[in-house]
Design a protein around this motif. Structure first.
Motif, PDB file in Angstrom:
ATOM      1  N   VAL A  73       0.835  -1.199   0.000  1.00 37.87           N
ATOM      2  CA  VAL A  73       0.000   0.000   0.000  1.00 37.87           C
ATOM      3  C   VAL A  73       0.869   1.248   0.000  1.00 37.87           C
ATOM      4  O   VAL A  73       0.712   2.147  -0.852  1.00 37.87           O
ATOM      5  N   ALA A  74       1.785   1.346   0.947  1.00 34.78           N
ATOM      6  CA  ALA A  74       2.570   2.570   1.117  1.00 34.78           C
ATOM      7  C   ALA A  74       3.521   2.802  -0.050  1.00 34.78           C
ATOM      8  O   ALA A  74       3.657   3.935  -0.538  1.00 34.78           O
ATOM      9  N   ASP A  75       4.191   1.744  -0.504  1.00 33.15           N
ATOM     10  CA  ASP A  75       5.141   1.911  -1.608  1.00 33.15           C
ATOM     11  C   ASP A  75       4.445   2.398  -2.867  1.00 33.15           C
ATOM     12  O   ASP A  75       4.912   3.327  -3.540  1.00 33.15           O
ATOM     13  N   PHE A 105      -7.680  -8.956   0.897  1.00 34.53           N
ATOM     14  CA  PHE A 105      -8.672  -8.320   0.018  1.00 34.53           C
ATOM     15  C   PHE A 105      -9.391  -7.178   0.721  1.00 34.53           C
ATOM     16  O   PHE A 105      -9.569  -6.094   0.143  1.00 34.53           O
ATOM     17  N   ASN A 106      -9.801  -7.388   1.948  1.00 33.33           N
ATOM     18  CA  ASN A 106     -10.554  -6.364   2.665  1.00 33.33           C
ATOM     19  C   ASN A 106      -9.723  -5.116   2.930  1.00 33.33           C
ATOM     20  O   ASN A 106     -10.263  -4.018   3.094  1.00 33.33           O
ATOM     21  N   SER A 147      -9.929  -1.534  -2.645  1.00 34.19           N
ATOM     22  CA  SER A 147     -10.136  -0.286  -3.382  1.00 34.19           C
ATOM     23  C   SER A 147      -8.903   0.083  -4.202  1.00 34.19           C
ATOM     24  O   SER A 147      -9.012   0.566  -5.337  1.00 34.19           O
ATOM     25  N   GLN A 148      -7.729  -0.165  -3.633  1.00 34.31           N
ATOM     26  CA  GLN A 148      -6.494   0.150  -4.359  1.00 34.31           C
ATOM     27  C   GLN A 148      -6.285  -0.817  -5.520  1.00 34.31           C
ATOM     28  O   GLN A 148      -5.830  -0.425  -6.598  1.00 34.31           O
ATOM     29  N   LEU A 149      -6.642  -2.086  -5.319  1.00 34.97           N
ATOM     30  CA  LEU A 149      -6.585  -3.056  -6.412  1.00 34.97           C
ATOM     31  C   LEU A 149      -7.481  -2.624  -7.563  1.00 34.97           C
ATOM     32  O   LEU A 149      -7.097  -2.685  -8.738  1.00 34.97           O
ATOM     33  N   SER A 150      -8.668  -2.184  -7.242  1.00 32.54           N
ATOM     34  CA  SER A 150      -9.606  -1.732  -8.250  1.00 32.54           C
ATOM     35  C   SER A 150      -9.079  -0.503  -8.986  1.00 32.54           C
ATOM     36  O   SER A 150      -9.181  -0.392 -10.215  1.00 32.54           O
ATOM     37  N   GLU A 151      -8.491   0.398  -8.239  1.00 33.95           N
ATOM     38  CA  GLU A 151      -7.922   1.622  -8.812  1.00 33.95           C
ATOM     39  C   GLU A 151      -6.847   1.298  -9.843  1.00 33.95           C
ATOM     40  O   GLU A 151      -6.727   1.981 -10.879  1.00 33.95           O
ATOM     41  N   SER A 208     -15.631  -5.506 -12.472  1.00 33.63           N
ATOM     42  CA  SER A 208     -16.831  -5.030 -11.777  1.00 33.63           C
ATOM     43  C   SER A 208     -17.580  -6.135 -11.046  1.00 33.63           C
ATOM     44  O   SER A 208     -18.334  -5.868 -10.119  1.00 33.63           O
ATOM     45  N   SER A 209     -17.356  -7.402 -11.445  1.00 31.70           N
ATOM     46  CA  SER A 209     -18.091  -8.509 -10.832  1.00 31.70           C
ATOM     47  C   SER A 209     -17.360  -9.096  -9.636  1.00 31.70           C
ATOM     48  O   SER A 209     -17.883  -9.942  -8.942  1.00 31.70           O
TER      49      SER A 209
END
Length: 290
Positions: free
Chosen positions: A166-168, A269-270, A274-278, A284-285
């Motif tokens: 996340v941070a990197d 995942f939890n 959101s970052q994965l999606s970004e 979308s599924s």
């Protein structure tokens, strides 16, 4: 008449920085670089006229994102010398000496440009860009679920691996619009090797060369003197494992997170969905880790 002393002085000014210094030799010795030969360097530099002619390339990214793979591939290019160790250049008090050493090593191997990889430099991109006015920075991105899984196998710390990813990558996000910075995905190298390499090489103004697809045919010792696979991926064997990896043909490392127990999959995942999606890793599924 020009005096002998004046002539020697002019030669010293002209060739200042060309010859290896004790600082260069100390760095080469410290990192156990195999590529160095003073004789070959002098032959290439003075008899063949080889010199560093293009700006440097820096590879950064969260660890376990394919940075070593990309360095190994680029290192097969006829112009590109892969610095065979993580220099942590930005943290070095003798930064200029390291840069000079990279130039010498590049010429000693008959190449004209060097590529350096220190993953944690993703938090120092601004300083890398200041090293040279035309330096290029490549950010390697990989699915955070796989990165966290790989780091967990190494360290046993799942949460630490998640937070590092996340941070990197957030550090890299700040430079994504910079003209001298480009982000590439590990997964694209796996699924479209030539197309992705053409894009990467275009970014650094180099041409694709056919031998790059056969990067595994050249033994490399970036991290260890051993190229055999160690018994496990734990911290104790980490360097040997990395060195074994860069000597293997390209393999598909996608979906490693699926080998984790469901509970650990959900934790990853939890935390980062959101970052994965970004970054385009979820369609979308996909509403859960399963």
């Amino acid at each position: 008449m020009v005096s002998r002393k004046s002539t020697l002085g002019n030669l010293f000014v002209r060739y200042s920085g060309v010859f290896p210094t004790q600082a260069d030799l100390d760095i080469i010795s410290k990192h156990r670089v195999r590529d160095w030969s003073t004789r070959t360097y002098l032959l290439n530099r003075f008899a063949r006229g080889i010199s560093v002619k293009a700006p440097p390339v820096f590879i950064v990214g969260c660890g376990h994102s394919g940075t070593s793979l990309l360095l190994a591939i680029l290192g097969t290019h006829s112009n590109l010398y892969p610095v065979p160790f993580e220099s942590y250049l930005i943290q070095q008090p003798n930064r200029r000496a390291y840069l000079h050493t990279f130039d010498l090593l590049t010429v000693a191997t008959g190449k004209t440009r060097w590529v350096e990889k220190t993953p944690r430099h993703i938090r120092h991109i601004d300083e890398l860009l200041a090293v040279h006015p035309r330096a290029k920075v490549i950010i390697m991105l990989r699915d955070g679920r796989d990165v966290a899984t790989s780091l967990f196998k190494r360290t046993g710390d799942l949460e630490g691996g998640i937070q590092r990813w996340v941070a990197d990558n957030r550090s890299g996000d700040r430079f994504i619009e910079h003209p001298r910075v480009h982000r590439f995905r590990y997964e694209d190298i796996v699924t479209d090797f030539k197309g992705t390499m053409v894009e990467i090489l275009g970014f650094i103004s180099e041409d694709y060369e056919y031998q790059m697809a056969r990067f595994d045919r050249e033994n490399r010792y970036f991290y260890s003197n051993e190229i055999s696979r160690p018994p496990d991926q734990t911290e104790a064997n980490h360097l040997q494992f990395r060195n074994w990896q860069i000597n293997q043909p390209l393999f598909d490392g996608r979906g490693q997170w699926r080998t984790l127990p469901a509970e650990q999959q959900h934790i990853i995942f939890n935390t980062i969905s959101s970052q994965l999606s970004e970054y385009g890793y979820l369609d979308s599924s996909e509403g859960s880790s399963s």
